[in-house]
Every structure is written in structure tokens, then in C-alpha cells.
Design an enzyme around this catalytic site. Structure first.
Site, PDB file in Angstrom:
ATOM      1  N   CYS A 158     -19.333 -17.652  28.439  1.00 24.41           N
ATOM      2  CA  CYS A 158     -18.979 -17.073  29.740  1.00 24.41           C
ATOM      3  C   CYS A 158     -19.288 -18.010  30.898  1.00 24.41           C
ATOM      4  CB  CYS A 158     -19.691 -15.742  29.941  1.00 24.41           C
ATOM      5  SG  CYS A 158     -21.466 -15.900  30.185  1.00 24.41           S
ATOM      6  N   SER A 194     -38.253  -4.742  -1.780  1.00 31.50           N
ATOM      7  CA  SER A 194     -38.133  -6.180  -1.974  1.00 31.50           C
ATOM      8  C   SER A 194     -39.547  -6.753  -2.078  1.00 31.50           C
ATOM      9  CB  SER A 194     -37.309  -6.823  -0.872  1.00 31.50           C
ATOM     10  OG  SER A 194     -37.754  -6.398   0.366  1.00 31.50           O
ATOM     11  N   GLU A 197     -32.905  -6.477 -13.303  1.00 31.01           N
ATOM     12  CA  GLU A 197     -31.969  -7.416 -12.701  1.00 31.01           C
ATOM     13  C   GLU A 197     -30.751  -7.613 -13.590  1.00 31.01           C
ATOM     14  OE1 GLU A 197     -33.331  -8.256  -9.898  1.00 31.01           O
ATOM     15  OE2 GLU A 197     -32.294 -10.032  -9.118  1.00 31.01           O
ATOM     16  N   ASP A 204       0.832  -1.198   0.000  1.00 27.39           N
ATOM     17  CA  ASP A 204       0.000   0.000   0.000  1.00 27.39           C
ATOM     18  C   ASP A 204       0.867   1.249   0.000  1.00 27.39           C
ATOM     19  OD1 ASP A 204      -2.478  -1.508   2.148  1.00 27.39           O
ATOM     20  OD2 ASP A 204      -2.254  -1.513  -0.008  1.00 27.39           O
ATOM     21  N   ASP A 233       0.945   4.240  -2.668  1.00 28.47           N
ATOM     22  CA  ASP A 233       0.875   5.641  -2.267  1.00 28.47           C
ATOM     23  C   ASP A 233       1.972   6.473  -2.892  1.00 28.47           C
ATOM     24  OD1 ASP A 233      -0.146   6.150   1.164  1.00 28.47           O
ATOM     25  OD2 ASP A 233      -1.188   6.238  -0.763  1.00 28.47           O
ATOM     26  N   CYS A 268     -23.779 -21.075  29.339  1.00 26.37           N
ATOM     27  CA  CYS A 268     -23.287 -20.362  28.161  1.00 26.37           C
ATOM     28  C   CYS A 268     -21.891 -20.858  27.816  1.00 26.37           C
ATOM     29  CB  CYS A 268     -23.266 -18.865  28.443  1.00 26.37           C
ATOM     30  SG  CYS A 268     -22.436 -17.921  27.153  1.00 26.37           S
ATOM     31  N   LYS A 275     -38.881 -14.735 -11.719  1.00 25.87           N
ATOM     32  CA  LYS A 275     -38.084 -13.975 -10.753  1.00 25.87           C
ATOM     33  C   LYS A 275     -36.621 -14.300 -11.037  1.00 25.87           C
ATOM     34  CE  LYS A 275     -37.732 -12.928  -5.850  1.00 25.87           C
ATOM     35  NZ  LYS A 275     -36.297 -12.950  -5.749  1.00 25.87           N
TER      36      LYS A 275
HETATM   37  S1  IVH Z   1     -40.268  -6.471  -8.968  1.00 28.67           S
HETATM   38  C1  IVH Z   1     -41.658  -3.444  -6.495  1.00 28.67           C
HETATM   39  N1  IVH Z   1     -39.780  -8.366 -10.662  1.00 28.67           N
HETATM   40  O1  IVH Z   1     -36.356  -9.879  -6.514  1.00 28.67           O
HETATM   41  C2  IVH Z   1     -40.884  -4.650  -6.507  1.00 28.67           C
HETATM   42  N2  IVH Z   1     -38.298  -8.124  -8.834  1.00 28.67           N
HETATM   43  O2  IVH Z   1     -36.907 -10.529  -3.776  1.00 28.67           O
HETATM   44  C3  IVH Z   1     -39.675  -4.534  -7.331  1.00 28.67           C
HETATM   45  N3  IVH Z   1     -36.431  -9.687  -8.849  1.00 28.67           N
HETATM   46  O3  IVH Z   1     -35.303  -6.826  -5.193  1.00 28.67           O
HETATM   47  C4  IVH Z   1     -39.205  -5.811  -7.748  1.00 28.67           C
HETATM   48  N4  IVH Z   1     -36.960 -10.708 -10.701  1.00 28.67           N
HETATM   49  O4  IVH Z   1     -34.088  -7.764  -7.256  1.00 28.67           O
HETATM   50  C5  IVH Z   1     -39.392  -7.779  -9.539  1.00 28.67           C
HETATM   51  N5  IVH Z   1     -39.438  -9.980 -12.281  1.00 28.67           N
HETATM   52  C6  IVH Z   1     -39.047  -9.377 -11.170  1.00 28.67           C
HETATM   53  C7  IVH Z   1     -37.899  -9.778 -10.476  1.00 28.67           C
HETATM   54  C8  IVH Z   1     -37.558  -9.125  -9.297  1.00 28.67           C
HETATM   55  C9  IVH Z   1     -36.089 -10.634  -9.718  1.00 28.67           C
HETATM   56  C10 IVH Z   1     -35.689  -9.369  -7.622  1.00 28.67           C
HETATM   57  C11 IVH Z   1     -35.463  -7.918  -7.331  1.00 28.67           C
HETATM   58  C12 IVH Z   1     -36.052  -7.711  -5.968  1.00 28.67           C
HETATM   59  C13 IVH Z   1     -36.028  -9.081  -5.418  1.00 28.67           C
HETATM   60  C14 IVH Z   1     -37.007  -9.258  -4.297  1.00 28.67           C
END
Ligand code: IVH
Length: 755
Positions: A485, A144, A236, A95, A99, A482, A180
């Protein structure tokens, strides 16, 4: 210097450590201390073992040609060092040498400004001094999804939507179904049709700025035509199986120096590279499926909006379809699952979304998930292996968690060596109410056990094969002391978990509290991950969070004398700690690590009490459960009596309270305001709904009021600002009138709520 690999996936401390979480350059908590000074062969420049001393001709004595040649050589050496460090995870110079190269480049450039090259590594001084990604706040949170694992849960989801919206049985309700994708989500912000920024999800509110990296992905258009002035496209980033296999064969490794465990980790590790050239060399793909801020609506339905994204040039998933009922959704799920093995990329379920965007708006959001979408996951993948040992981990609240150590086995492409065993009842084959699980089969050392992974969660043990049980296997005796401890470990009635009674005196609890304190959603101090906290605790430098803020005063020299730390890395660490003396109230509340108080509860509490003084005073007063303060605390929607009691008890316990006060004395706690809701007439007000609302369900009214910045309480008190009385409102409306509160009817509420 601190070339700490920061900005990563660290901060999560599951009971069972997983072996498959390494992404590059993240995993802050699993990395070596900031600025580990490994000695390696020197590049050009001051090659004297990292002293930083310059062995060169004085800058003033250089000719223009010599300066130009040296600038070029320095830039090449710095780039090579960056690649070795970030891509190969095998730094070739120390490092200090790095630097020295940078400083020499800077001084030559200062003397010969005409020779500064565009894109010179010196222009990235800030980033290099504290590498890691800039943070970008999402204009709209990145959400999510709620998960479902069965057809019944899908039916419940649809029924809940119908009931929330008060849709009659004959009214149509169309949902979309789409794969998904198992990758990582990315938000792309376009301004005037140009890609302006790109950010990872991060904690949903703030992500990492990966703009330069996103620009290297061929699937992501840099310019789009005909789009709204502001458009955030979300989707994604993923890697195909074929590309993953080729990358694997090429020897690419994760931040931890191991091959990537699966395409998702490879995609994450490749996107989150500090050098975009590396991202460019990785075969990343993108599917668009959602959006964030838009200056004009994209369409009236989810499916049309996604079609427009397709028209702008984004890849969208061809398997998406519209469904008029649950049977169709489940049919789509089955069909997509049947194609899973042949798609060429990983998917882990099917996402259902309400198609009509006006209905999506009415349904709104919970704290981290929309009410209008659901992820229907595919069944977990399983494998059989041998249980070699059971370790007991002690959590920050003293919970004793049994962890299975397994003979390594591949489950769905990932090597699993650890799995959670939950608690002693689970091992014994009983559930919390004494009913049988696994038909009462207990788990013993040496057993053949069935391991499963569902999505990203910690592996679990689903079953045991009694026919393979060793003859001498005894039932597992769960410890009553535990292991850290030695204090007694007790089970309170009704609690499935045995807990260490050692409190702050228990080293395991103290370390876990500290690890939690520095975790990503809490103080998130750059350069101070779980490893460093453990080392500093073991050295006796920090025993409680307040001590972190005394490190500069009390242990600077100790740190400097520690292997792996140098002037620069210590200075960076101490600066990062100083920077965190200013902390928003919600992060502080979460960081305290009080049982039951997660991020969402901390946010609710912070919004309700605004500042530390008010919060602490309220908790002191609320210790008396007959007090108005207790009533006020438990009237916060989302704060139940168990959580409330856990808080007031923690604040009333002398040792714990003193540690909290010592911490707060070091801090400048920023107040938190209720969500900004421009023009809302009810921001900050406490609203009570009573009676029957005819044009909006109670759930919708509540969600609407909260979205407008109001708090919704269940009972009328002197603190209530507004009572909405529907048909047949009884005692609450009467009490409101007695208290002289503002009472309105449904019509007026609808005017306020704008529906
Ligand atoms: S909709 C409003 N559609 O799954 C919700 N998410 O487990 C926005 N994901 O954070 C997400 N495929 O990264 C949506 N067809 C899809 C998806 C998808 C994968 C992911 C996304 C989300 C996560 C939630």
C-alpha cells in the site's frame, strides 16, 4: 455442483510458501474454486455440454430389464467419474454432467426400488453433494509433542519432570525411547473388539472420518480379541521407501497433479482419499504407539501397554526400549539415528515417554502436548543453493516478512524454492539484541546460501558462503515502505519486525486477515479458501469478514456470472457460509486475527468470559490498565500483558472495532463453557495457591486444578473462590481471610484433588 476438494490440509499460510504440501484430496486453499466446470468428453447420460437436461427415455416407460441395465451403466459411469476426479485429478466429465448421471440414477431407483443395488453411488448422495470427510470428534484429544533438538534440552526435560513430581535424585524414573515415525497419525476406535471408526488427527480435537479407508489397510486389524470394550488405538500411517518408489514409478500423483514429494505426503494423500478403493490400492502401513479412550486400563506402564497392543495384532516398533536415565535415552537416540538410513521408512527423531502411567497421569497435559513426552529430533538436512531474489510479504498484522526465492534444490528428498529470512536483522547478520549471527555475515542477492529443513517447518537459511559472493553484490536494503500500500513501515522499539502502518486500508493486510478468517482453525468455510478470498477481494466483493455474510445478498449474481462457478457450487458456498453464522466464541476470537492471539489463547479467553457480550465488555473496561477488568484479564493463566494489551488496543481502535461489531452483528456466537469435569467440586472456580505444598509441587497442583475445570490465579482478589494455603502462607492467606474467602489447607486440597 460443488465437487470442491475439501477436507484437506489447507489453512496454513506460512510466510514462505512451500512447494511440498500437496496431499490429495486436501489442500483446500490451493484448489480451484468449488465446482469449476471444466468441459471434457461426456460419459453416458446427458452428454450435452453439461446443461443437466436429460436426453433419455422417460423413466415410466422403462422395462425392468432396461432399468436394471441402465442402473448398472450409470453406476459404472459415476464410479469412473469419481476415480478420474479423485484419484487421477483429471475429471473426464463436467460437474453438471456428473450431476445429471446422479439424478438419472436416483429417478430410476425411485421408480424401481427393488433394483437399488447395495453400495449404489446414490446411497452416497450426501457425501457426493459436498464431498469431503465427515468430521469425527476425538473422545480424547490427539496431542502433538514438544520438540527438542539437543542433549541439553533432553536433560532439561527429565529435570523438569523430576521437579514437577518432586522426585528425589535417588528415586528411579524410567522412560521409553522409540523412533518418531514420519507419517500421519490415526486414531482407531474399537467397540466390542470391532473397528468402529477411524479418524485423522485434524486439529487435535476433531479429525476426518477415514473409517472406510482405514479398513483397507492390512496392518490394521478389523477385529481384536481380549481388548477392553472401548479401545482407541493410536499410531502412525506411513509408507516404506520401497513402496513409495514403486508408487512414484507407477505415476501416482498428489491432489495438485504432481508426483508425491515424499513418503509422508504419499501416505497422507493415500489415506485421505474419498474413494476407499484408491486407499486400498496404496501400500500403507501402520505402527501403534499410543491410545485414547479405553474402558479399562491397558497396563501400568507405557511399555506394557504397547506390548498389549502388539498382542492384539497391531504392528509396534521393534526399536522401542526402556531407559533408567538420560544417558541411556541419548544412547538410544544415537543408535536409532545410526540405523535411520537402513530402516526402510522415514523417521525424524526419537520419542521419549515416561514409562509409569500413574506418573503420566500426574504429569498431565499442556494445551496441546503432554508433559510426559518429548520428541528429540534429528538434525535438519541441509543443501547449498543460490539466492535469486528477496520478496517482502505483508502479514495480517502488517509485519513485513522477507522471503528468499532460491534456485530449486533438494533438501532431504524435498524440492525447496523458498525460505524464510525472518526479518531485516536476520538478513543483516544481527540478532534481536544486536549480537552477531552467522558471525555477522549478511545475506545478499546472488549469494550461495545453505538451506535447511527441520521437520515440517518452513525452510530456513542457515549460512552464506562469502567466498562465492558476486563482486557487485550490495548489502540488502530493507524497504521502509509497505510494498502493498506504500504506507510507511516502521519498527517499534524492541520489535524485530517492521510493520506497515496502513491498517485495514492496506490491501495485503486486509487479504491476509480474510485468509486467516477463513482458515481451518477459524471459520473454516467449505468452498471458501484462501484463493477464493483473494479473488473476491480483488473483485471488490469482500473487504472485511462481515462482507462474507453479505455475499448471498449482494453478489449472488456476480458469482453466478463468474467462470468456474455454477448454480450448484454457488448454492453450496452460500449454504456453507450460512452454516457458519453460528460459531463458538473461541473460534471467533481466534478468527479476528489479533496479534499474539493464537488458538490456545482464544480458548483460554473464551473459557474465561464464556460469551461474546461478556468478553467485549471486559475488553472495553480493561483498556484502563488500572481497572479491575485489566487485573482480571491478566490474571488468566497464559494471558500476559503483551497479549492483553494487543487485545484491548484492537478493541479500542475505532476502525477495527467497527469492523468487529459489523461481523458480530451477522453471527450467532455460541458460548463456551469451562472443560466438562464431571463431579469436580471446583469447576469454574478461581483458585489461588499460596505457601509451600509438601506433597505436591505447585506446578502439579496448578495442573491438577486446571484439569478439574478451575482457573488458577496468581493473586487473591474478591473474585477468588478458593485459597489453598500451604505451609508458611503469608500475605495472600491473610488477605483471603480479610475478604472472607474460603481458605483450605493442603490435606483438604489433596482430598479434593483426589490424590
Ligand atoms: S506419541 C501423546 N509416539 O508425532 C503423544 N507420536 O509431533 C502422542 N509420532 O502427532 C504421540 N511417531 O503423529 C508418538 N512413536 C511415536 C510417534 C509419534 C510419530 C507423531 C504423531 C504425533 C507427532 C507429534
Amino acid at each position: 455442483m460443488a465437487r470442491a476438494k475439501k477436507g484437506g490440509a489447507g489453512g496454513e499460510h506460512g510466510a514462505a510458501g512451500q512447494s511440498d504440501v500437496a496431499v490429495s484430496p486436501g489442500a483446500a486453499d490451493d484448489e480451484a474454486p468449488a465446482g469449476s466446470d471444466h468441459a471434457h468428453t461426456a460419459g453416458i447420460g446427458n452428454g450435452e455440454g453439461g446443461t443437466g437436461a436429460t436426453q433419455h427415455q422417460d423413466v415410466e416407460g422403462l422395462t425392468g430389464d432396461a432399468a436394471a441395465a441402465e442402473i448398472e451403466a450409470l453406476a459404472a459411469a459415476i464410479d469412473a467419474a469419481n476415480t478420474a476426479y479423485h484419484q487421477l485429478d483429471a475429471p473426464e466429465i463436467t460437474d453438471a454432467e456428473y450431476d445429471g448421471l446422479k439424478q438419472r440414477l436416483l429417478s430410476i431407483e425411485a421408480a424401481f426400488p427393488d433394483l437399488v443395488r447395495p453400495g449404489s453411488p446414490s446411497a452416497r448422495v450426501g457425501a457426493a453433494a459436498a464431498p469431503g470427510f465427515r468430521k469425527l470428534r476425538h473422545a480424547r484429544p490427539m496431542l502433538s509433542l514438544e520438540n527438542a533438538f539437543s542433549a541439553t534440552e533432553v536433560e532439561d526435560f527429565v529435570a523438569r519432570i523430576r521437579s514437577f513430581l518432586a522426585l528425589p535424585a535417588e528415586a528411579p524414573l524410567v522412560l521409553t525411547a522409540e523412533p518418531k515415525i514420519d507419517g500421519l497419525s490415526l486414531s482407531l476406535r474399537y467397540e466390542g473388539g470391532r473397528l468402529a471408526s477411524a479418524a485423522t488427527r485434524g486439529d487435535g480435537e476433531t479429525g476426518e472420518d477415514v473409517t472406510a479407508n482405514a479398513r483397507t489397510i492390512a496392518d490394521i486389524p478389523r477385529r481384536i480379541d481380549g481388548a477392553p470394550e472401548v479401545l482407541e488405538v493410536r499410531g502412525e500411517v506411513y509408507m516404506t521407501h520401497a513402496d513409495f518408489a514403486a508408487l512414484h514409478d507407477s505415476g501416482a500423483v498428489s491432489g495438485a497433479g504432481k508426483p508425491f514429494a515424499n513418503p509422508r505426503n504419499a501416505a497422507a494423500g493415500s489415506l485421505r482419499q474419498l474413494d476407499p478403493a484408491i486407499t486400498a490400492s496404496r501400500p500403507l502401513r501402520f505402527f501403534a504407539y499410543a491410545w485414547g479412550e479405553t474402558s479399562a486400563p491397558l497396563a501400568d506402564t507405557q511399555s506394557d501397554a504397547v506390548a498389549r497392543l502388539g498382542a492384539f495384532g497391531f504392528p509396534t516398533n521393534p526399536l522401542m526400549r526402556r531407559c533408567p536415565d538420560t544417558a541411556c535415552l541419548l544412547g538410544a537416540w544415537g543408535e536409532i539415528e545410526a540405523q535411520r538410513a537402513n530402516l526402510g521408512y522415514d523417521i525424524d527423531g526419537v520419542v521419549y515417554k515416561v514409562d509409569d502411567l500413574a506418573l503420566q497421569r500426574r504429569l498431565g497435559l499442556r494445551s496441546t502436548t503432554p508433559r510426559w513426552a518429548l520428541a528429540h529430533k534429528f538434525p535438519a538436512e541441509t543443501a547449498w543453493t543460490t539466492l535469486e531474489a528477496i520478496d517482502i510479504q505483508v502479514g495480517r498484522t502488517g509485519a513485513l516478512s522477507p522471503v528468499a526465492r532460491l534456485a530449486p534444490v533438494t533438501v532431504g528428498g524435498v524440492v525447496v524454492q523458498n525460505a524464510t529470512l525472518h526479518n531485516e536483522d536476520y538478513i543483516a547478520g544481527r540478532d534481536a539484541r544486536g549480537g552477531a549471527i552467522r558471525e555477522g555475515r549478511d545475506i545478499r542477492l546472488g549469494d550461495r546460501v545453505k538451506v535447511y529443513r527441520a521437520g515440517d517447518v518452513i525452510p530456513k537459511i542457515a549460512d552464506v558462503d562469502l567466498t562465492a559472493r558476486p563482486a557487485d553484490a550490495d548489502p540488502y536494503a530493507f524497504p521502509t515502505r509497505c510494498p502493498s500500500c506504500g504506507a510507511e513501515a516502521v519498527r517499534e522499539p524492541g520489535d524485530a519486525v517492521r510493520r506497515c502502518t496502513g491498517g485495514l486500508a492496506c490491501p495485503a493486510q486486509a487479504v491476509e486477515k480474510l485468509r486467516h478468517f477463513v482458515s481451518r482453525a477459524a471459520f473454516d468455510i467449505e468452498g471458501l479458501g484462501a484463493r477464493q478470498v483473494e479473488a473476491f477481494y480483488a473483485a471488490g466483493w469482500i473487504a472485511e469478514p462481515a462482507d462474507i455474510f453479505h455475499l448471498a445478498r449482494d453478489h449472488r449474481d456476480d458469482l453466478l456470472a463468474t467462470e468456474g462457478w455454477g448454480e450448484r457450487s454457488v448454492a453450496n458456498l452460500l449454504a456453507a457460509i450460512e452454516a457458519r453464522r453460528t460459531i463458538p466464541l473461541d473460534r471467533l476470537i481466534f478468527a479476528l486475527g489479533i496479534r499474539h492471539v493464537g488458538e490456545a489463547a482464544a480458548r483460554l479467553l473464551a473459557r474465561h468470559y464464556h460469551d461474546w457480550t461478556g468478553f467485549a465488555a471486559a475488553l472495553d473496561a480493561a483498556h484502563d490498565e488500572a481497572s479491575p477488568a485489566w487485573a482480571d484479564l491478566t490474571a488468566i493463566d497464559g494471558i500476559g500483558p503483551v497479549l492483553a494489551r494487543s487485545l484491548t488496543t484492537a478493541f479500542a481502535q475505532e476502525a477495527e472495532r467497527m469492523a468487529i461489531d459489523r461481523l458480530v452483528a451477522e453471527l450467532d456466537v455460541l458460548p463456551v463453557e469451562a472443560p466438562r469435569t464431571e463431579g469436580s467440586p471446583i469447576t469454574g472456580q478461581t483458585v489461588v495457591f499460596t505457601g509451600t505444598l509438601e506433597r505436591m509441587t505447585r506446578a502439579e497442583a496448578k495442573a491438577r486444578a486446571e484439569a478439574m475445570g478451575a482457573k488458577v490465579a496468581g493473586s487473591v482478589s474478591a473474585r477468588t473462590d478458593l485459597v489453598v494455603a500451604g505451609a508458611g502462607a503469608g500475605s495472600k492467606a491473610k488477605k483471603a481471610a480479610e475478604l472472607g474467602l474460603k481458605v483450605i489447607d493442603e490435606d483438604e486440597w489433596l482430598r479434593i484433588a483426589g490424590s
